[in-house]
Each structure stands twice: as C-alpha cells, then as structure tokens.
Enzyme design. Structure first.
Site, PDB file in Angstrom:
ATOM      1  N   HIS A   1       0.839  -1.045   0.221  1.00  0.00           N
ATOM      2  CA  HIS A   1       0.128  -0.031  -0.005  1.00  0.00           C
ATOM      3  C   HIS A   1       0.751   1.274  -0.023  1.00  0.00           C
ATOM      4  CE1 HIS A   1       0.685   1.011   4.166  1.00  0.00           C
ATOM      5  NE2 HIS A   1       0.606  -0.443   4.373  1.00  0.00           N
TER       6      HIS A   1
ATOM      7  N   GLU B   1      -2.430  -7.346   7.832  1.00  0.00           N
ATOM      8  CA  GLU B   1      -0.871  -7.055   8.401  1.00  0.00           C
ATOM      9  C   GLU B   1      -0.754  -7.964   9.505  1.00  0.00           C
ATOM     10  OE1 GLU B   1       2.074  -7.013   8.013  1.00  0.00           O
ATOM     11  OE2 GLU B   1       2.889  -4.908   7.697  1.00  0.00           O
TER      12      GLU B   1
END
Length: 205
Positions: free
Chosen positions: A18, A89
């Site tokens: 990202h 994550e």
C-alpha cells in the site's frame, strides 16, 4: 507427426504494498490500526496503477485494511478487488503503534521475526502465525498461477515479506531478509517448475 501439447506457461503473483501512511513515515508498527493514505500515498497508488494498466488478472485480492483497499482502488482495480482477510498485516499486539527504536530502547536487541511480541493481554502474532495466513492465500491462488493466469495482491510490508518467504519455501523468520518500500511492486512466479522471486521492491514492473 503428432506432437504433445505445450504446457501452460505459469502466470505470476504481483504484490503491491500500500501507499504511504502517517505511520509508515514515522516507522510505527501498523497492524490493526486502520489508517488512511497520505496525499503522497494516494499519488503513489495511482503511479503503481500506471504500471499495471492493461494487464489482466484472474484474481485481485486485498487486505481488509483501508490503506490497502484504497491503494487497490486508486490503482484502478476497485471494481475487481475482493477482500482476503488473510492478507491483513501482522497483528503487533502490545507493540502496535510503536517504533523499533522505542522497543529496543525498552528491552534491548529485538527482531520481530525471531522475538515476536511480549505475552500479555494483547500478545499479537508470531512470524509462524503470519506465514500460516500467507500459505492460505497461496493455496487460494496457486491453481490460477500454475494454469497461466496472473494474480494481483494488495497488502502490507511484513505480510508481503512473509508471503514471499512462504512462496519460495523459506522458514517464517526468513521474511526478515527482504525489505519493502511503500507502493512498490514485486512479482513471484516459477522458473523450471520451481517457485522464484522474479522481481522485488520495484517502482514499476
């Protein structure tokens, strides 16, 4: 003379970290905290999309976190992306929001890939936990790749490092040998039927 049909050329798994967030700038561990992209992070996502333009993917999967989903949308895949919870994550538990510098100052030498996070009310994950989730995603996409299709994943630094290690059959702690900048692209695939890392931490494909 009849010849045997040629096998499919395997596809690739394209990994996109990202774009920039406020905490990626400061080095704070960002697991479950759902931060947006900065303005620069949004621009990074658009630039990543330029490198992916025109490429066809059989699956486009993203972490459920806003920073990954926004990157996917700004890169041009908002109408195709599917949420894959296993791409989230690393859960840093008690170390969420803290920097490595602060953690080392408190406890001495520390490596998350080996030492993990302290036990307690919020113990977080181990490297083995994260690799197990990566392997579940690999199981989801492997057949497409082996059949010749490309797959696109939007996720996070530690998760994608763990994913790469899992792909090339390295142990969980081996994710520490990779580095991954915001909004970079990487490619995993096969060479001579063996899993390989074809490209890593690149600004474009």
């Amino acid at each position: 003379m009849v010849t045997d049909p040629q096998p499919n050329t395997p596809g690739q798994i394209i990994l996109v970290r990202h774009g920039e967030t406020a905490w990626s700038l400061t080095g704070q561990h960002t697991g479950v905290t759902d931060l947006p992209l900065t303005e620069h992070g949004e621009e990074q996502a658009r630039v990543a999309g330029e490198s992916l333009r025109g490429r066809v993917f059989s699956q486009v999967l993203s972490s459920p976190r806003t920073r990954a989903l926004t990157t996917a949308r700004l890169a041009g895949f908002g109408d195709q992306v599917e949420v894959e919870p296993n791409l989230a994550e690393w859960d840093y538990g008690a170390y969420e929001g803290r920097t490595t510098h602060d953690i080392v100052a408190e406890r001495g030498p520390w490596n998350i890939w080996v030492d993990g996070v302290p036990a307690g009310a919020t113990p977080g994950e181990t490297a083995a936990d994260v690799q197990r989730r990566a392997l579940m995603v690999i199981s989801r996409v492997r057949a497409d790749v082996e059949a010749g299709s490309d797959v696109l994943l939007f996720a996070h630094a530690h998760m994608l490092r763990a994913f790469a290690a899992a792909w090339v059959l390295l142990p969980p702690e081996a994710g520490q040998i990779f580095t991954l900048s915001t909004s970079t692209l990487s490619a995993l695939g096969y060479e001579h039927a063996e899993p390989v890392i074809a490209l890593w931490n690149a600004s474009r494909l």
